[in-house]
Design an enzyme around this catalytic site. Structure first.
Site, PDB file in Angstrom:
ATOM      1  CB  ILE A 100      -0.898  -0.061   1.373  1.00  0.00           C
ATOM      2  CG1 ILE A 100      -1.939   1.328   0.987  1.00  0.00           C
ATOM      3  CG2 ILE A 100      -0.166  -0.058   2.393  1.00  0.00           C
ATOM      4  CD1 ILE A 100      -3.053   1.190   2.011  1.00  0.00           C
ATOM      5  CE1 TYR A 101       5.623   1.049   0.014  1.00  0.00           C
ATOM      6  CE2 TYR A 101       4.873  -0.770  -1.341  1.00  0.00           C
ATOM      7  CZ  TYR A 101       5.716  -0.216  -0.345  1.00  0.00           C
ATOM      8  OH  TYR A 101       6.389  -1.050   0.060  1.00  0.00           O
ATOM      9  N   GLY A 112      -3.873   7.163   1.560  1.00  0.00           N
ATOM     10  CA  GLY A 112      -3.679   5.904   1.917  1.00  0.00           C
ATOM     11  C   GLY A 112      -4.889   5.322   2.889  1.00  0.00           C
ATOM     12  CE1 TYR A 146      -1.475  -0.242   6.705  1.00  0.00           C
ATOM     13  CE2 TYR A 146       0.966  -0.431   7.646  1.00  0.00           C
ATOM     14  CZ  TYR A 146      -0.011  -0.357   6.605  1.00  0.00           C
ATOM     15  OH  TYR A 146       0.406  -0.091   5.407  1.00  0.00           O
TER      16      TYR A 146
END
Length: 175
Positions: A100-101, A112, A146
């Protein structure tokens, strides 16, 4: 730019060159010098970010890629793996966020988060028990992102970057 201006588009095989370019660019921006040596980054890019490798990944029925688009510009992407495409064997019905970039100049604009939200939708569609990922233990910003999104550390694994062995923390979020 507003959050709702970001469109998520599934990557198609015809988009392999664009995926290769954003993949190489964002990986280098995230992990290039001074965080890692130029030699190790180039070694990794030559192994994992080739057109042949990207095409192989795009053809895997258990992997999905999505672009984040702002008008006609690709500003980020995500790679999701299920079943045998996952990079680690994990117990249960799971979905892995392998990549995920977000393009450097667009970081901090909630892109994001939009990509992450896509992973939640896919996870729910696939009726998985949890989503998991590995994140470099030297990347506190990503770990905090996260954690804010409900992930908890459950294990560690090794990640080889060129000649260096690094540690990734494995994190999961129940669905």
């Amino acid at each position: 730019m507003a959050y709702q201006d970001i469109k998520i588009v599934e990557v198609q095989p015809k988009d392999s060159q664009k995926l290769l370019e954003i993949g190489r660019q964002t990986f280098y921006d995230a992990f290039g010098p001074p965080a890692n040596s130029e030699a190790n980054i180039q070694s990794y890019l030559q192994e994992k970010f080739t057109l042949e490798q990207i095409n192989k990944e795009l053809q895997n029925p258990n992997s999905q890629f999505f672009f984040a688009m702002l008008e006609s510009e690709i500003v980020g992407y995500i790679k999701l793996n299920s079943q045998g495409a996952q990079t680690e064997p994990v117990e249960g019905s799971t979905l892995e966020i392998e990549r995920i970039y977000v393009v450097k100049k667009h970081q901090g604009k909630k892109i994001g988060q939009v990509l992450f939200n896509q992973s939640l939708l896919i996870g729910k569609e696939k009726n998985v028990d949890f989503i998991w990922l590995g994140v470099w233990d030297q990347n506190p910003g990503a770990i905090r992102f996260y954690e804010r999104n409900g992930f908890k550390i459950f294990d560690k694994h090794q990640f080889t970057l060129g000649t260096e062995i690094q540690t990734d923390v494995m994190m999961k979020r129940l669905l």
